[in-house]
Scaffold this motif. Structure first.
Motif, PDB file in Angstrom:
ATOM      1  N   ARG A  21     108.532   5.479  65.638  1.00  6.20           N
ATOM      2  CA  ARG A  21     107.927   5.461  64.986  1.00  6.20           C
ATOM      3  C   ARG A  21     106.858   6.219  64.248  1.00  6.20           C
ATOM      4  O   ARG A  21     106.723   6.250  63.202  1.00  6.20           O
ATOM      5  CB  ARG A  21     107.004   4.169  64.354  1.00  6.20           C
ATOM      6  N   ASP A  25     106.231   8.773  61.151  1.00  3.85           N
ATOM      7  CA  ASP A  25     105.144   8.660  60.353  1.00  3.85           C
ATOM      8  C   ASP A  25     104.293   9.886  60.038  1.00  3.85           C
ATOM      9  O   ASP A  25     104.496  10.743  59.100  1.00  3.85           O
ATOM     10  CB  ASP A  25     104.551   8.016  60.808  1.00  3.85           C
ATOM     11  N   ARG A  28     107.176  12.221  58.207  1.00  2.00           N
ATOM     12  CA  ARG A  28     106.909  11.711  56.215  1.00  2.00           C
ATOM     13  C   ARG A  28     105.558  12.735  56.086  1.00  2.00           C
ATOM     14  O   ARG A  28     105.727  12.375  54.593  1.00  2.00           O
ATOM     15  CB  ARG A  28     106.919  10.427  56.147  1.00  2.00           C
ATOM     16  N   TYR A  65      98.397   8.010  55.028  1.00  2.00           N
ATOM     17  CA  TYR A  65      99.221   8.372  56.492  1.00  2.00           C
ATOM     18  C   TYR A  65      98.134   8.794  57.964  1.00  2.00           C
ATOM     19  O   TYR A  65      97.879   8.865  58.896  1.00  2.00           O
ATOM     20  CB  TYR A  65      99.926   9.463  56.117  1.00  2.00           C
ATOM     21  N   GLN A  68      96.477   5.708  59.230  1.00  2.00           N
ATOM     22  CA  GLN A  68      97.095   5.545  59.719  1.00  2.00           C
ATOM     23  C   GLN A  68      97.336   5.616  60.821  1.00  2.00           C
ATOM     24  O   GLN A  68      97.756   4.732  62.556  1.00  2.00           O
ATOM     25  CB  GLN A  68      98.196   4.776  59.158  1.00  2.00           C
ATOM     26  N   ILE A  69      98.461   7.524  61.340  1.00  2.00           N
ATOM     27  CA  ILE A  69      98.402   7.948  62.215  1.00  2.00           C
ATOM     28  C   ILE A  69      97.548   7.741  63.697  1.00  2.00           C
ATOM     29  O   ILE A  69      97.703   7.522  64.570  1.00  2.00           O
ATOM     30  CB  ILE A  69      98.945   9.073  61.759  1.00  2.00           C
TER      31      ILE A  69
END
Length: 221
Positions: A21, A25, A28, A65, A68-69
């Motif tokens: 996952r 991400d 993305r 992103y 969060q990553i």
């Protein structure tokens, strides 16, 4: 199979799913950054005001992103007891998304510069700067393909494109710095000098991404 062994296997499966996952991400985020670079190019060389105005919102998505990553990487490092290869991957991801985030920031800056350049007639150096931008975008695209495929050779190949961008930067900087027929306002010259500096830095970050892919695959920097 013992209960402890079954539990260990279950934890490993959960960890690997979390890694997959996370990888998705990162890709993305890379796609968003690639789009932001493309839009900044349109703003600069096609005087596309709509493209320029879309960059701030896109940059906010990129930043979300990024945060969060980083959080997910830190969580997996501290809670899931990863092995050495996992740590290498997570460490590379944390560094890699910083490079992506910086490219996104530069793209937003380029869009702001494009708006400031709108009142001025096109400068004679613009076609050369556009080629430089195409090279830098190709570097980013290549680095993201290398990441998606975990292709160390593709990661290494980006350095050759970076040499072209560096050469273009040196040539264009010399041209802009030594321009002698300036009449009136010098702002467009200063803005174009910023443009080529931003493009050069974006190319450097794309090179970093390629090198980080090589590190993920081989363990060597």
């Amino acid at each position: 199979m013992s209960l402890s062994s079954a539990s260990s296997n279950s934890e490993r499966v959960h960890f690997e799913r979390s890694l997959r996952r996370l990888e998705q991400d990162v890709l993305r985020m890379g796609a968003l950054v690639e789009n932001s670079f493309r839009l900044s190019h349109q703003a600069l060389f096609s005087q596309n005001l709509e493209a320029a105005q879309s960059l701030p919102l896109l940059d906010k998505q990129i930043d979300r992103y990024y945060r969060q990553i980083e959080l997910d990487c830190a969580t997996l490092m501290t809670l899931e007891a990863p092995v050495a290869q996992d740590l290498r991957l997570l460490s590379a991801f944390m560094q890699l998304v910083r490079d992506l985030e910086r490219i996104g920031d530069y793209a937003e800056d380029l869009a702001e510069i494009a708006i400031k350049l709108l009142p001025y007639p096109p400068h004679g150096c613009l076609p050369q700067i556009e080629v430089m931008s195409h090279h830098a975008q190709a570097m980013l695209a290549t680095s993201l393909v290398a990441l998606a495929d975990l292709d160390a050779n593709a990661g290494r190949s980006i350095k050759e494109l970076d040499d072209k961008v560096d050469t273009a930067y040196d040539t264009l900087y010399h041209t802009l710095a030594h321009q002698q027929d300036i009449k009136g306002i010098v702002e467009p010259i200063l803005l174009l000098a910023l443009v080529i500096r931003h493009l050069e830095r974006m190319a450097d970050h794309a090179t970093n991404i390629g090198q980080r892919v090589t590190y993920i695959v081989t363990g060597h920097r």
